[in-house]
Design a protein around this motif. Sequence first.
Motif, PDB file in Angstrom:
ATOM      1  N   MET A  82       1.108   3.203   1.105  1.00 27.51           N
ATOM      2  CA  MET A  82      -0.258   3.177   0.292  1.00 27.51           C
ATOM      3  C   MET A  82      -0.989   4.778   0.506  1.00 27.51           C
ATOM      4  SD  MET A  82      -1.208  -0.579   0.199  1.00 27.51           S
ATOM      5  CE  MET A  82      -1.829  -0.699   2.042  1.00 27.51           C
ATOM      6  N   ASN A  83      -1.163   5.636  -0.396  1.00 30.04           N
ATOM      7  CA  ASN A  83      -1.816   6.910  -0.278  1.00 30.04           C
ATOM      8  C   ASN A  83      -3.167   6.638  -1.238  1.00 30.04           C
ATOM      9  OD1 ASN A  83       0.192   7.543   1.380  1.00 30.04           O
ATOM     10  ND2 ASN A  83       1.463   8.696  -0.187  1.00 30.04           N
ATOM     11  N   ASN A  84      -3.983   7.504  -0.781  1.00 30.85           N
ATOM     12  CA  ASN A  84      -5.275   7.752  -1.679  1.00 30.85           C
ATOM     13  C   ASN A  84      -5.857   6.376  -1.948  1.00 30.85           C
ATOM     14  OD1 ASN A  84      -7.223   9.048  -2.993  1.00 30.85           O
ATOM     15  ND2 ASN A  84      -6.013   9.225  -4.938  1.00 30.85           N
ATOM     16  N   LEU A  85      -5.983   5.677  -0.904  1.00 28.08           N
ATOM     17  CA  LEU A  85      -6.699   4.205  -1.047  1.00 28.08           C
ATOM     18  C   LEU A  85      -8.011   4.420  -1.603  1.00 28.08           C
ATOM     19  CD1 LEU A  85      -5.036   2.730   2.136  1.00 28.08           C
ATOM     20  CD2 LEU A  85      -4.680   1.896  -0.297  1.00 28.08           C
ATOM     21  N   LYS A  86      -8.187   3.399  -2.394  1.00 30.69           N
ATOM     22  CA  LYS A  86      -9.657   3.350  -2.903  1.00 30.69           C
ATOM     23  C   LYS A  86     -10.178   1.934  -2.600  1.00 30.69           C
ATOM     24  CE  LYS A  86      -8.005   5.755  -6.954  1.00 30.69           C
ATOM     25  NZ  LYS A  86      -7.799   5.876  -8.284  1.00 30.69           N
ATOM     26  N   PRO A  87     -11.660   1.754  -2.530  1.00 30.06           N
ATOM     27  CA  PRO A  87     -12.193   0.559  -2.167  1.00 30.06           C
ATOM     28  C   PRO A  87     -11.739  -0.691  -3.323  1.00 30.06           C
ATOM     29  CG  PRO A  87     -13.836   2.258  -2.632  1.00 30.06           C
ATOM     30  CD  PRO A  87     -12.654   2.838  -2.933  1.00 30.06           C
ATOM     31  N   GLU A  88     -11.222  -0.360  -4.452  1.00 35.41           N
ATOM     32  CA  GLU A  88     -10.807  -1.375  -5.210  1.00 35.41           C
ATOM     33  C   GLU A  88      -9.348  -1.731  -4.902  1.00 35.41           C
ATOM     34  OE1 GLU A  88     -11.865   1.597  -6.366  1.00 35.41           O
ATOM     35  OE2 GLU A  88     -10.860   2.243  -7.975  1.00 35.41           O
TER      36      GLU A  88
END
Length: 123
Positions: A82-88
């Motif tokens: 998982m790259n560039n993880l976002k709060p969502e």
Amino acid sequence: QVQLVESGGGSVQAGGTLRLSCVASLNSYSRYYMAWFRQAPGKERVVVAVFDPDGRPYYSDSVKGRFTISKDNAKKTLFLQMNNLKPEDTAMYYCAAGLYVADRTLPSEFNYWGQGTQVTVSS
């Protein structure tokens, strides 16, 4: 007894990376559809990515281009990079296995589940 054991979850800041793993005690592992689902508090469980027995990956639109699913049949291990993880992306992530899967997006199509690993992404 079939077991799926996930690991690799944690807390990261937005833009960070995590790699989830799922070790399975399955006979004929390579014949299974192997999947990652996630469930956020108060929401239903939704598909993230699926690795078909023929080697084709499937991704939900929300993670396409950021997450990569892969597996090692010899080690009976499924991965989710998982790259560039976002709060969502914050959710409990579950590993799942199913032999006869007609609709990859439906949790009910998968026979075996792990206990889950928590992923928390802060902004």
